[in-house]
Design an enzyme around this catalytic site. Structure first.
Site, PDB file in Angstrom:
ATOM      1  N   LYS A 200       0.899  -1.240   0.101  1.00 42.63           N
ATOM      2  CA  LYS A 200      -0.075  -0.002  -0.147  1.00 42.63           C
ATOM      3  C   LYS A 200       0.924   1.343  -0.178  1.00 42.63           C
ATOM      4  CE  LYS A 200      -3.637   2.387   2.779  1.00 42.63           C
ATOM      5  NZ  LYS A 200      -4.594   2.197   3.932  1.00 42.63           N
ATOM      6  N   LYS A 253      -2.321  -1.467  -3.759  1.00 44.54           N
ATOM      7  CA  LYS A 253      -3.228  -0.418  -3.559  1.00 44.54           C
ATOM      8  C   LYS A 253      -2.467   0.937  -3.781  1.00 44.54           C
ATOM      9  CE  LYS A 253      -5.982   1.861  -0.301  1.00 44.54           C
ATOM     10  NZ  LYS A 253      -6.466   1.994   1.112  1.00 44.54           N
TER      11      LYS A 253
HETATM   12  C1  PBG Z   1      -7.607   2.926   5.860  1.00 41.53           C
HETATM   13  C2  PBG Z   1      -7.720   2.958   4.268  1.00 41.53           C
HETATM   14  C3  PBG Z   1      -7.746   3.935   3.179  1.00 41.53           C
HETATM   15  C4  PBG Z   1      -8.162   3.426   2.004  1.00 41.53           C
HETATM   16  C5  PBG Z   1      -8.534   1.870   2.420  1.00 41.53           C
HETATM   17  N1  PBG Z   1      -8.190   1.904   3.751  1.00 41.53           N
HETATM   18  C6  PBG Z   1      -6.996   5.191   3.317  1.00 41.53           C
HETATM   19  C7  PBG Z   1      -5.679   5.581   3.840  1.00 41.53           C
HETATM   20  O1  PBG Z   1      -5.047   4.886   4.096  1.00 41.53           O
HETATM   21  O2  PBG Z   1      -5.528   6.540   4.060  1.00 41.53           O
HETATM   22  C8  PBG Z   1      -8.273   3.958   0.600  1.00 41.53           C
HETATM   23  C9  PBG Z   1      -9.322   3.497  -0.091  1.00 41.53           C
HETATM   24  C10 PBG Z   1      -9.640   4.467  -1.247  1.00 41.53           C
HETATM   25  O3  PBG Z   1      -8.990   5.522  -1.335  1.00 41.53           O
HETATM   26  O4  PBG Z   1     -10.601   4.175  -1.975  1.00 41.53           O
HETATM   27  N2  PBG Z   1      -6.050   2.680   6.046  1.00 41.53           N
HETATM   28 ZN    ZN Z   2      -5.606   3.373   8.312  1.00 41.32          ZN
END
Ligand code: PBG
Ligand code: ZN
Length: 328
Positions: A200, A253
């Protein structure tokens, strides 16, 4: 490839493009409703379907209204959902994340009761639940990795107890997959799987989600735990670590700006692979469509197809219901 085809004019690649039927026969990648997992935001209260302005077409759902939306998605072939919660209160330790009877926990139980065959996944993180908006408890200005592990494990177990099929940690703490696996097994949930947000990146594409989930960090950013966008080798290390810790499923992601990473993981690991077509990827298409600049159906299907072609088995996408309807 050491195969060499004879050159033009013997070879004419246009021969197999002449009709829709011919093109269908030689198509290498197919998109089906089976490829999608639908992310949904669950809130406290009743009778709520409240539009999220940063994610046009998406809503905050109370549990009763969520049922209808999931049924509509299932009717066009969507088989899985991933749930995000909006707690009614936040605190330093994100305690609503692992509270019995919080929206996600209630939604999981209600969904599994109404639709036993639906695959229910839950996002496991603390940022929507902490008053500072970071993904774990703080130690000064940074997130305390090992203290976060305990709370994340507690959250995963509470989702499992509610009936989740898979839990999906998105926090990017080191060692979280092992911590979740140990806690789940210890609580008798050895059948609950872990879909790890293994790779991520710290991304500006999460902007609309943070508005939707109310999870914008109160100070700083997430760069001390999420990955640097520039790093490809490190992505393999993150994934390898999660595999060693017992992940059942890997995820990359965001998706669109990271399709090379999706391909890398596909080539290096035999595990099922997911990618997350995140909020910013969704909203930028919606915005361009609203201006009349893009054809929504074509651009959405082309985009989702690119993720499948890059090597993803499952695509988490806010377009799930709509795309499945187009493909049905
Ligand atoms: C939380 C999380 C996030 C997303 C999924 N789980 C946001 C982040 O890390 O700030 C993003 C999902 C999206 O942008 O559609 N950790
Ligand atoms: Zn988070």
């Amino acid at each position: 490839m050491n195969f060499q085809s004879p050159s033009f004019p013997v070879t004419r690649l246009r021969r197999l493009r002449g009709s829709a039927e011919l093109r269908a026969l030689v198509r290498e990648t197919q998109l089906t409703p089976n490829d999608f997992c639908y992310p949904l935001f669950v809130t406290e209260g009743e009778n709520i379907a409240s539009p999220i302005s940063a994610l046009p077409g998406q809503n905050h759902w109370s549990v009763d209204q969520l049922m209808g939306e999931v049924q509509r998605a299932m009717a066009v072939g969507v088989r899985s959902v991933i749930l995000f919660g909006l707690p009614s209160r936040k605190d330093e330790l994100g305690s609503e994340a692992y509270a019995e009877g919080a929206p996600v926990q209630r939604a999981v139980t209600a969904l599994k009761r109404a639709f036993p065959q639906l695959v229910v996944m839950t996002d496991v993180c603390l940022c929507q639940y902490t008053d500072h908006g970071h993904c774990g408890p703080l130690c000064g200005e940074t997130v305390d990795n090992d203290a976060a592990l305990k709370l994340l494990a507690q959250t995963a177990v509470s989702h499992a107890r509610a009936g989740a099929d898979l839990v999906a940690p998105s926090d990017m703490m080191d060692g979280r997959v092992a911590a979740l696996r140990t806690a789940l097994d210890g609580a008798g949930f050895e059948q609950v799987g872990i879909l790890s947000y293994a790779v991520k990146f710290a991304s500006a594409y999460y902007g609309p989600f943070r508005e939707a989930a109310g999870s914008k960090p109160a100070f700083g950013d997430r760069r001390s735990y999420q990955m640097d966008s520039a790093n490809r080798r490190e992505a393999l290390r993150e994934a390898a670590q999660d595999v060693a810790e017992g992940a059942d499923w890997l995820m990359v992601k965001p998706a669109l700006a990271y399709l090379d990473i999706v391909r890398d993981l596909r080539e290096h690991f035999p595990l099922p692979l997911a990618c997350y077509n995140v909020s910013g990827e969704y909203s930028m298409i919606k915005a361009a469509v609203a201006q009349g600049w893009l054809d929504e159906r074509q651009v959405v299907l082309e985009t989702l197809l690119s993720m499948k072609r890059a090597g993803a088995d499952l695509i988490l996408t806010y377009f799930a219901r709509q795309a499945a309807e187009w493909l049905a």
